[in-house]
Design an enzyme around this catalytic site. Structure first.
Site, PDB file in Angstrom:
ATOM      1  N   THR A   1     -21.928 126.944 -20.201  1.00  0.00           N
ATOM      2  CA  THR A   1     -22.751 126.034 -21.004  1.00  0.00           C
ATOM      3  C   THR A   1     -23.622 126.830 -21.967  1.00  0.00           C
ATOM      4  O   THR A   1     -23.527 126.695 -23.189  1.00  0.00           O
ATOM      5  CB  THR A   1     -23.636 125.191 -20.061  1.00  0.00           C
ATOM      6  N   ALA A   2     -24.471 127.686 -21.417  1.00  0.00           N
ATOM      7  CA  ALA A   2     -25.392 128.444 -22.260  1.00  0.00           C
ATOM      8  C   ALA A   2     -24.683 129.596 -22.963  1.00  0.00           C
ATOM      9  O   ALA A   2     -24.978 129.897 -24.126  1.00  0.00           O
ATOM     10  CB  ALA A   2     -26.548 128.976 -21.412  1.00  0.00           C
TER      11      ALA A   2
ATOM     12  N   GLU B   1     -15.132 135.640 -19.769  1.00  0.00           N
ATOM     13  CA  GLU B   1     -15.162 134.438 -18.922  1.00  0.00           C
ATOM     14  C   GLU B   1     -14.031 134.514 -17.913  1.00  0.00           C
ATOM     15  O   GLU B   1     -12.877 134.725 -18.278  1.00  0.00           O
ATOM     16  CB  GLU B   1     -15.031 133.181 -19.794  1.00  0.00           C
TER      17      GLU B   1
ATOM     18  N   VAL C   1     -14.348 127.820 -15.735  1.00  0.00           N
ATOM     19  CA  VAL C   1     -13.457 127.393 -16.800  1.00  0.00           C
ATOM     20  C   VAL C   1     -14.237 127.642 -18.089  1.00  0.00           C
ATOM     21  O   VAL C   1     -15.475 127.707 -18.043  1.00  0.00           O
ATOM     22  CB  VAL C   1     -13.113 125.887 -16.587  1.00  0.00           C
TER      23      VAL C   1
ATOM     24  N   ASN D   1     -19.141 118.731 -15.172  1.00  0.00           N
ATOM     25  CA  ASN D   1     -20.308 117.965 -14.716  1.00  0.00           C
ATOM     26  C   ASN D   1     -20.116 116.468 -14.951  1.00  0.00           C
ATOM     27  O   ASN D   1     -19.060 116.019 -15.400  1.00  0.00           O
ATOM     28  CB  ASN D   1     -21.605 118.522 -15.316  1.00  0.00           C
TER      29      ASN D   1
ATOM     30  N   HIS E   1     -27.749 120.664  -9.561  1.00  0.00           N
ATOM     31  CA  HIS E   1     -28.661 121.153 -10.593  1.00  0.00           C
ATOM     32  C   HIS E   1     -29.482 122.344 -10.097  1.00  0.00           C
ATOM     33  O   HIS E   1     -30.693 122.385 -10.311  1.00  0.00           O
ATOM     34  CB  HIS E   1     -29.646 120.058 -11.024  1.00  0.00           C
TER      35      HIS E   1
ATOM     36  N   HIS F   1     -31.426 115.822 -15.573  1.00  0.00           N
ATOM     37  CA  HIS F   1     -30.229 116.606 -15.286  1.00  0.00           C
ATOM     38  C   HIS F   1     -30.303 117.850 -16.184  1.00  0.00           C
ATOM     39  O   HIS F   1     -30.870 117.801 -17.280  1.00  0.00           O
ATOM     40  CB  HIS F   1     -28.993 115.742 -15.527  1.00  0.00           C
TER      41      HIS F   1
END
Ligand code: FAD
Length: 699
Positions: free
Chosen positions: A50-51, A71, A121, A129, A635, A678
């Site tokens: 995400t980040a 990754e 992934v 999510n 979370h 979230h």
């Protein structure tokens, strides 16, 4: 310095295109046959999550910089398990998408090991999510700032809002797609409950404990929105929410990479539920992203309103930049160690020089001329720091790892949103997600509808959320009792607290008295969810599930290595329910869920209390249900906290790891405290802000 463009292009073709790789007619496929690793990127990022992808994409806007991303997962574009909104949850437990973490046995949850899913992934957890895309109360970020002694450099609501907006393109609901009951209500039960005093014995101890720091207890309380507590002997919420009747577009972005939109399909059980919640004194909030999130509302979700597909880090930040020659993503490679300069710089810091990673059993090292950015997520980031000699020296030496930087905060301060799902069987004739399971003709028609017009039930996600302070559903006497137990417990356990915990607990106590800071979320799911006594749905039966979620746990956990083998997952111990506060609030929340189910008009459609069953009545029985049903809302945050080093922090306010010249953490690990939302939208905002910080440093 970047590497020659020709080599970058070659690697772009080989390393970052698994689909083309899969489409080639090989005679033999040898996993890990690559012998060439990318070298000398100006910035090397670990973790295309995400980040990680967000910060990488923003840094790649500078065409003179070359950005390499390592990754371990694969790029999975056009994957219906990721893309179709209603398919959320379908990838959990599948090792092609999920790290499939389990916690250590949780002593206060009947020794159960509890699943902790994390995206494995390209796109990380944003790919797996539940797509909810919401924001907390504005004042919660004031805690982030005050913990950092005001040097927060904009780690406040006002400082972060531009980055929330920069990350998103928000599409408001069309008039015909409105929340089932958009009428705002004025009554708020929590405003009728008289305020009570914050226990001063705890505050007095906190003053002593924080004496050696620059933190001032009154400043912490002011940041929590309660003023004059020590001086006047009472608590006064200094902020009061206003009721806005419409979504305020000034708080939303219109050109960011992540597409946020609203459901266009709602179950017909939503409206009676919303009315029942309103009848219990919780008002509709039509502007929940404005920094005022108390009430029941229709949450945005990270779904592209045009394509009706999930919008996540890979589709939002990687795909539009995939052809950039300075943005290289190596998939299928697991970072194993950060390499540092062998000697310290004059200022006592170490320079991070590269990242080692394993690909098909062979270990490579990639160098970074400027910085290394850790974005491996809340479990893997502390693991990699520890494997690299950054962490608590006692722990590192017990594994024979030489300590380069003694940072006892690494892997500590783990906080999560713990939840206890409750389910109810409903009468026949209502349209819920269970129809997809119960009626194969309906399911086939829904699939055809989605395929042909991108409409219908498969475009829908969880969106009916309520965020409330304790005063919304606790009597004043219950509130006082819970607080008395909490402060007694805090005082008796205080000797083991870190300074960060002391400061956090002052802030959290303040928040309990500020009814603008939600303590519990109630998530409404129009369908079946597994619960302890009901792991699979019964035949011909429709359910609804209401899940209370603790927003500001007092329990603190940790993530640490158990071996020097980087391929062995670290031990995740959230320490769920260690605090009596966490246990009591969830018990009272389960009772409130039952109250909602007993309130008209929602009660009219309930057939049976399924789980907990009606035989579970006493507080002790409900507490046992809480221990048996406790799950994570996935979370977890805080394991490389942004806080002063003296307070056990791991990164400073530019997200630089203490003791290093150029190693940053950019992911959900840096949350110094949890928020009542979230976690993905805040994680994107952190990444967007980090990119600007890094650009300003190297410009
Ligand atoms: C099942 C689930 C449901 C959720 N639901 C919601 C929701 O509805 N709304 C919401 O706001 N939030 C939700 N969240 C939380 C949110 O998605 C996360 O907080 C956020 O995505 C975390 O981002 P991150 O960048 O910190 O980590 P991640 O997105 O997890 O990224 C970490 C990346 O690093 C990679 N990586 C890790 N270690 C290595 C290594 N050694 N080498 C190479 N690569 C590595 C991982 O494979 C991963 O891609 C949910 C999370 C989960 C798991």
């Amino acid at each position: 310095m970047g590497q020659p463009r020709s080599l970058i292009r070659l690697l772009l073709g080989i390393v970052t295109d698994p689909a083309a790789f899969a489409a080639t007619n090989f005679d033999f496929v040898v996993v890990g046959a690559y012998t060439t690793a990318p070298k000398d990127f100006a910035d090397a990022l670990q973790g295309g999550g995400t980040a990680g992808l967000a910060v990488a994409a923003r840094l790649a806007e500078k065409s003179t910089w070359s950005i390499g991303v390592i990754e371990v997962g694969q790029y999975r574009p056009n994957d219906p398990l990721i893309d179709v909104p209603k398919n959320f949850g379908s990838t959990l437990g599948n090792a092609n998408y999920d790290w499939v973490y389990l916690t250590t046995p949780q002593a206060n949850a009947n020794n159960r090991v509890i699943p902790q899913n994390r995206g494995r992934v390209l796109g990380g957890s944003s790919a797996i999510n539940f797509e909810i895309f919401n924001r907390p109360a504005a004042i919660e970020y004031s805690a982030w700032s005050v913990l950092n002694l005001g040097f927060g450099q904009g780690w406040t609501w006002n400082g972060l809002l531009p980055y929330f907006k920069k990350a998103e393109t928000y599409t408001p609901p069309l008039p015909e797609d409105q929340f089932p009951d958009p009428t705002p209500t004025r009554r708020r039960r929590d405003e009728e409950v008289a305020g009570t005093d914050i226990p001063t014995d705890f505050l007095a101890s906190a003053i002593d404990a924080l004496n050696a720091t620059a933190l001032d207890v009154n400043a912490l309380l002011a940041a929590a929105g309660v003023a004059d507590t020590l001086n006047a002997g009472n608590s006064t919420a200094v902020t009061k929410r206003s009721f806005l009747n419409a979504r305020d577009d000034a708080v939303h972005g219109s050109s960011g990479p992540v597409k946020a939109s609203h459901n266009t399909w709602y179950s017909d059980v939503a409206s009676p539920y919303i009315h029942a919640v309103q009848n219990l004194g919780i008002s509709i909030n039509n502007s929940p992203d404005s920094g005022d999130n108390v009430g029941i509302y229709n949450s945005p979700r990270a779904v592209d309103s045009t394509s009706q597909t999930r919008s996540y880090a890979a589709s939002a930040y990687y795909a539009p930049n995939a052809s950039k020659s300075n943005f290289i993503v190596l998939t299928g490679a697991q970072a194993t160690k950060i390499q540092f300069s062998s000697t310290k710089n004059r200022d006592g810091t170490y320079t991070a020089t590269g990242v080692s990673y394993t690909y098909g059993g062979t270990v490579y090292t990639v160098k970074a001329a400027k910085e290394i950015i850790l974005s491996g997520g809340v479990f893997n980031t502390p693991q990699l720091l520890e494997l690299s000699g950054v962490g608590d020296s006692g722990l590192l030496s017990s594994f024979g790892i030489q300590t380069l930087i003694n940072l006892p905060g690494v892997g500590e301060n783990l906080v999560d949103h713990a939840m206890t799902p409750c389910s109810f069987i409903i009468k026949d004739g209502y349209h819920t997600w269970d129809e997809l399971r119960l009626n194969s003709t309906f399911a086939a028609a829904a699939a055809a509808q989605y395929a042909s017009s991108k409409t219908g039930i498969l475009t829908s996600t969880i969106s009916v959320l309520s965020f409330v302070p304790l005063q919304s559903f606790l009597s004043t006497s219950k509130f006082i009792n819970i607080l008395a137990s909490l402060t007694g417990e805090l005082l008796s356990g205080a000797s083991s607290f870190s300074l960060l915990q002391w400061a956090q607990y002052v802030l959290q106590l303040g928040w309990l008295y500020n009814t603008d800071v939600p303590q519990v979320e109630f998530v409404f799911v129009p369908g079946f969810q597994p619960t302890p006594n009901s792991l699979t749905p019964a035949a011909n039966t429709s359910y609804i599930t209401i899940t209370p979620v603790l927003q500001h746990a007092f329990s603190r956990g940790s993530v640490h290595i158990t071996t020097t083998d980087p391929l062995v997952k670290p031990a995740v111990n959230p320490n769920y329910l260690a605090s009596s506060f966490d246990r009591s609030v969830l018990v009272e929340s389960v009772k409130f869920v039952r109250k909602i189910a007993s309130t008209a008009p929602f009660s009219n459609l309930i057939k049976t209390f399924n789980d907990p069953p009606t035989s579970v009545t006493s507080d002790d029985d409900i507490a046992n249900y809480v221990r048996n049903s406790l799950q994570s809302l996935k979370h977890p945050v805080g394991t490389a906290a942004m806080a002063p080093r003296q307070l056990n922090g791991v990164v400073d306010t530019s997200l630089l790891v203490y003791g290093t010249k150029n190693l940053r953490v950019v992911d959900a690990s840096v949350f110094p405290m949890h928020v009542s939302a979230h976690s993905q939208s805040t994680t994107y905002a952190i990444a967007e802000k980090a990119a600007d910080v890094i650009k300003s440093i190297w410009n």
